[in-house]
Design an enzyme around this catalytic site. Structure first.
Site, PDB file in Angstrom:
ATOM      1  N   HIS C 160       0.801  -1.072  -0.081  1.00 19.46           N
ATOM      2  CA  HIS C 160      -0.219   0.071   0.073  1.00 19.46           C
ATOM      3  C   HIS C 160       0.812   1.348   0.023  1.00 19.46           C
ATOM      4  O   HIS C 160       2.023   1.192   0.065  1.00 19.46           O
ATOM      5  CB  HIS C 160      -0.727   0.050   1.262  1.00 19.46           C
ATOM      6  CG  HIS C 160      -0.273   0.429   2.622  1.00 19.46           C
ATOM      7  ND1 HIS C 160       0.279  -0.828   3.214  1.00 19.46           N
ATOM      8  CD2 HIS C 160       0.101   1.487   3.106  1.00 19.46           C
ATOM      9  CE1 HIS C 160       0.907  -0.225   4.474  1.00 19.46           C
ATOM     10  NE2 HIS C 160       0.999   0.941   4.602  1.00 19.46           N
ATOM     11  N   HIS C 208      -5.699  -1.794   5.103  1.00 15.81           N
ATOM     12  CA  HIS C 208      -5.541  -0.783   4.022  1.00 15.81           C
ATOM     13  C   HIS C 208      -4.972  -0.982   2.864  1.00 15.81           C
ATOM     14  O   HIS C 208      -4.014  -2.062   3.012  1.00 15.81           O
ATOM     15  CB  HIS C 208      -5.038   0.610   4.698  1.00 15.81           C
ATOM     16  CG  HIS C 208      -3.643   0.441   5.369  1.00 15.81           C
ATOM     17  ND1 HIS C 208      -3.093  -0.951   5.615  1.00 15.81           N
ATOM     18  CD2 HIS C 208      -2.745   1.324   5.587  1.00 15.81           C
ATOM     19  CE1 HIS C 208      -1.969  -0.430   6.118  1.00 15.81           C
ATOM     20  NE2 HIS C 208      -1.602   0.839   6.231  1.00 15.81           N
ATOM     21  N   HIS C 223       4.755   7.253   2.483  1.00 16.13           N
ATOM     22  CA  HIS C 223       5.572   5.919   2.284  1.00 16.13           C
ATOM     23  C   HIS C 223       4.819   5.045   1.284  1.00 16.13           C
ATOM     24  O   HIS C 223       3.840   5.139   1.141  1.00 16.13           O
ATOM     25  CB  HIS C 223       5.840   5.431   3.598  1.00 16.13           C
ATOM     26  CG  HIS C 223       4.609   4.871   4.206  1.00 16.13           C
ATOM     27  ND1 HIS C 223       3.855   5.535   5.343  1.00 16.13           N
ATOM     28  CD2 HIS C 223       3.993   3.754   4.044  1.00 16.13           C
ATOM     29  CE1 HIS C 223       3.114   4.511   5.765  1.00 16.13           C
ATOM     30  NE2 HIS C 223       2.978   3.294   5.036  1.00 16.13           N
ATOM     31  N   HIS C 255       2.084   0.096  14.788  1.00 18.46           N
ATOM     32  CA  HIS C 255       0.946   1.151  14.444  1.00 18.46           C
ATOM     33  C   HIS C 255      -0.070   1.021  15.440  1.00 18.46           C
ATOM     34  O   HIS C 255      -0.672  -0.368  15.395  1.00 18.46           O
ATOM     35  CB  HIS C 255       0.405   1.083  13.000  1.00 18.46           C
ATOM     36  CG  HIS C 255       1.530   1.748  12.125  1.00 18.46           C
ATOM     37  ND1 HIS C 255       2.449   2.794  12.281  1.00 18.46           N
ATOM     38  CD2 HIS C 255       2.059   1.038  10.952  1.00 18.46           C
ATOM     39  CE1 HIS C 255       3.165   2.821  11.312  1.00 18.46           C
ATOM     40  NE2 HIS C 255       2.935   1.938  10.494  1.00 18.46           N
ATOM     41  N   TYR C 264       9.862   2.102   9.339  1.00 13.96           N
ATOM     42  CA  TYR C 264      10.050   3.153   8.159  1.00 13.96           C
ATOM     43  C   TYR C 264      11.480   3.571   7.937  1.00 13.96           C
ATOM     44  O   TYR C 264      12.418   3.483   8.840  1.00 13.96           O
ATOM     45  CB  TYR C 264       9.448   4.148   9.005  1.00 13.96           C
ATOM     46  CG  TYR C 264       8.052   4.555   8.750  1.00 13.96           C
ATOM     47  CD1 TYR C 264       6.925   3.702   8.088  1.00 13.96           C
ATOM     48  CD2 TYR C 264       7.317   5.408   9.368  1.00 13.96           C
ATOM     49  CE1 TYR C 264       5.597   3.526   8.115  1.00 13.96           C
ATOM     50  CE2 TYR C 264       5.920   5.656   9.369  1.00 13.96           C
ATOM     51  CZ  TYR C 264       5.105   4.674   8.873  1.00 13.96           C
ATOM     52  OH  TYR C 264       3.799   4.776   8.642  1.00 13.96           O
ATOM     53  N   GLU C 274       8.411   1.440   3.965  1.00 16.29           N
ATOM     54  CA  GLU C 274       7.684   0.621   5.103  1.00 16.29           C
ATOM     55  C   GLU C 274       7.978  -0.714   4.656  1.00 16.29           C
ATOM     56  O   GLU C 274       7.574  -1.126   3.605  1.00 16.29           O
ATOM     57  CB  GLU C 274       6.174   1.289   5.528  1.00 16.29           C
ATOM     58  CG  GLU C 274       5.934   0.280   6.701  1.00 16.29           C
ATOM     59  CD  GLU C 274       4.285   0.525   6.997  1.00 16.29           C
ATOM     60  OE1 GLU C 274       3.534   0.313   6.399  1.00 16.29           O
ATOM     61  OE2 GLU C 274       4.244   0.758   8.148  1.00 16.29           O
TER      62      GLU C 274
END
Lengths: 316, 316, 316, 316
Positions: C160, C208, C223, C255, C264, C274
């Protein structure tokens, strides 16, 4: 140098500002097991679930946080007497004294002394074995790999302390020459890498049983560290620290020194705790690892490759 | 009993039926590093990546697989001499002999003896340190936590052997009383749990450095074991074993004894190997864990709670 | 709303300042596999090892780093046509255009459009399947769980992007109402928690597939993210990043949003990458998770419970 | 074929011989959460901690163990009506019937039908969302990554079933052509690998939502499977199964098919359960993986590379 019979850091005595808050933290968050409390309620005794002796952590309410003393279990009364004599004879220790049995509950007599960096150390040979609760047909018979009822982070064992003090040379000399520790790793400053500013000392197959950083202070503690069994437990520890709003200093991350997989956080009195996993198998014939001052960043925090501000400035 | 100065199982010499196939297995699958080969090509020397001494595994081509000898590194020449004398004086060992330095490459003189279970053991004090390849500014300066270029399972260290033999009592007596090992765990048979059929012995903080199972044979090996750093590496080992069509005996699973997270497999000559992670921190003041014969199943394979057929019947 | 047939973010095109350095980073450190290079050498195409389509990352040398476009694979030509028409009809997109097949190698025609936050998006239905190299008897026959020869961090898949832009409302409306994405999580500011400042959108069972943060910029990327299979692989990634002196932004950590276990870091051109593992199974009937602005700290970095300085200020 | 709107296997109804023993197993060992019980106490409803709908497991006391039905949540009432009509029109299903809302608590009307392998399937669109207990400021506001108070293995979600039946072709046709599932993996027998004996079907990004093995039986279940988040949780599951003397079938190990990291065990009624982690991200444009019958061993148990005796012979 062969082993002199020091087994491990057997107990650390920490000063806390609010005993009730400290008990909450050390039992519910860190997940130690309370094994005794002073009749007057002034001291509380705890252990990690996989420790067999009666206690490894002593909490005492006081006006200032920090470490009262760090106690070393030795392999028997004869070793205790011999090492006590050696310490006294070395001229490296001050305020040598014998504490009678029973001053710490379920614990034999202790030989107490102050080392050149100002920390109070103790040697002792006896503490009641109460077991780890894994046995299914008796205390040590047919055990499960871990007991029921673990709480919070469920720290496995008290493992080591990192201490700050000024006379690093004297303290390292005492631990190496008198107590027989190996120097697993060292941090060296100066243009020729000949000025030691950090020493990681082992009396076992662990990468460190105690560590010292040279700082212009006496008797300070950077952190008391507790063992976990995996990097996933370090993540889980971080999750528990966050959900309980426990102040995290740094981590999860890896140390360059010792390779430990770590997270640092603070108890309610500002004493820094660590839980960690990993490391390597140390033997006294293993060459000392040297970190140069220029690489102090990755030495301490291998991923970030630099110290965070708190590392050198926050201690108790 | 305090440490007598035995550090670790420093090398195991295995007989293999086909040296080329064995080299392929031990270097490409298990991922050991070849450090030397006999001029005549009859013996090959290897080490795990995180071992510092010149070699920990010796492979020798022979008509029958099995173990030639298991060598113990001690903490210095004085210890070597003293322990050799103690072993001879004990009357528990036979065929005592000194092997001159250089018989194994980069290795000092060794004291060899046969123990009551028929296994050949050695003590030695010196082997050239060649390092683990992690240092970035010198062999032991500013290391990374692991080196580049790891291959296959990438076993970290040679860790221990499990051996089969008849006179378990004599061997345990020798290891405990003469060599100063602790009895970390034992398996006891008989109505009163007083007949030892398994002994897990430690000279370190590991749950075992060598183990013996009572079987009506002499000098047999059940497995040579190598350390991994995590349960995930045990899974990865299983994947590599499967993809290379290496014969897996059992696992991944957990041992009840020592808590190890394990997988057993066979080298091309039928010698059983193990890679494992986990375990607990052993100290000589830790009570011996006892497994009763009725619980031998979970003692060996904690999840299955029963032995597989190969456990007692397949050895070399 | 039911699925409209958008499968996944199928490719991201990144601008890099030095193509050679970028290739080194994306293949040796991140461990993507180069699958093609423009004849003129101006663009390089890569994929994660467990992706089957020809490429998921396009690197193009340019004077300014950042993202050229993000492409979405849809489930067939009919869907492509229908969605293109819907996007055009929505009035939410600008600069709509068809790119002919072959402009990206092994890729069918793409419908390109600019979304209200200024990012260039694409839809496409066809890209040559080249497989993941796991099959042992054909491309997809009797596979191993992972292929031989993985390099570096060995990112599994492109997963993503997190994008920064101003007109968050328009972009979210387009993704939800036209493209049929679900709003898995949102960050809401304002006294009534009614002003959206972050949106995490899914067209799959992932937490996501793309995310947007409201920032007063157009078309910026925070990112590009790549999947790993475990938290231990995140640690290993951190180790590899450190040893290769790749600049780490933050992590390993967790997260709060999506629960991802993350690290990251920056490519040599300053584009943030990431790698992460974990998360949860998302379904379109799962209620949207809301994070209030006061909890933005733990939402982004669950352990530290506060943003680091770079999170809002550094993007490309 | 594009998604038809089937979201997931939303509930499995299992028959158990002793409801009290089953509740103990499913709540204390597997760690599901009981959400409701029939007034008459004949059925109990449970869910995994990270499921949001009211329940995903139904236990019913009966004289014979096995599966009553498997229910599929679809993305809305319109989809439910359309798919029900398609199923009826297909001629592949028998005993089609509508079950009124409320027959299962907090659940809307269900369309029930029997598939060619003899299993009872259901489609439904509505079940009350009760959340996963992670929110700290409301059901889905500012959540922690996992809730307090998890018990036992703490299965995350009900994930899939593996079913045994005779008319595999008919069932696969129904799932693929009518319900729009993708064929993620297949096991093919016969000299030309053209006789399907196993089908792993997905309506999501999971490697399988349901699987069928051709066996000369009707309506049998091999196992009901529950998701864990890591291989370490699979180990922990094995430990809990052993300590609770729950019968383990096989594992921890890896499946070749789907790559899942798995352990199989039995509930007190003999129904096989699985907990697993891992797998890969499935998309409908991913080529079907084919396993040839000769490789059925590694397909099922990738490490052992052969079936255990129970795999084909024990089901309910």
């Amino acid at each position: 140098m062969a082993s002199t019979g020091v087994l491990r850091p057997g107990h650390v005595a920490l000063r806390v500002l609010d005993l009730a808050a400290a008990i909450e933290h050390y039992t519910k968050v860190l997940g130690l097991i309370e094994t005794a409390r002073d009749p007057a309620g002034k001291r509380v005794f705890l252990k990690g679930w996989d420790e067999h002796d009666h206690h490894s952590v002593v909490l005492r309410e006081a006006d200032e946080s920090g470490m009262d003393f760090l106690g070393w279990k030795v392999d028997g009364p004869a070793t205790l007497k011999a090492l006590a004599a050696d310490v006294e004879a070395s001229g490296l220790a001050t305020e040598c004294a014998w504490i009678p049995a029973g001053d710490l509950p379920e614990t034999g007599e202790r030989f107490r002394f102050t080392i050149p960096t100002g920390h109070v150390m103790e040697l002792y040979a006896e503490k009641t074995v109460i077991g780890n609760g894994c046995g299914t047909d008796g205390p040590d018979v047919n055990p499960n790999p871990w007991p029921d009822g673990l709480v919070g982070i469920a720290a496995v064992r008290f493992d080591h302390c990192l201490l700050y003090g000024d006379d690093l040379d004297g303290t390292v000399k005492l631990f190496r020459d008198v107590l027989g520790f190996g120097l697993a790793e060292q941090v060296m400053a100066g243009p020729n890498h000949d000025f030691m500013i950090g020493a990681f000392l082992s009396c076992s197959n662990k990468a460190h049983d105690v560590a010292f950083i040279r700082q212009p202070v006496k008797g300070k503690i950077h952190h008391a560290s507790f063992l976990l069994n995996s990097w996933e437990q370090v993540l889980r520890a971080g999750d528990i620290l966050s959900r309980t709003h426990t102040s995290i200093d740094i981590g999860p991350t890896r140390h360059g020194i010792t390779r430990g997989e770590t997270i640092y956080f603070f108890d309610p009195s500002g004493n820094r705790n660590e839980v960690f996993s990993g490391g390597y198998t140390y033997y006294p014939d293993k060459p000392t690892i040297t970190w140069t001052e220029a690489e102090l960043g990755p030495a301490i925090f291998y991923h970030d490759r630099k110290l965070n501000e708190a590392f050198l400035s926050v201690f108790t």
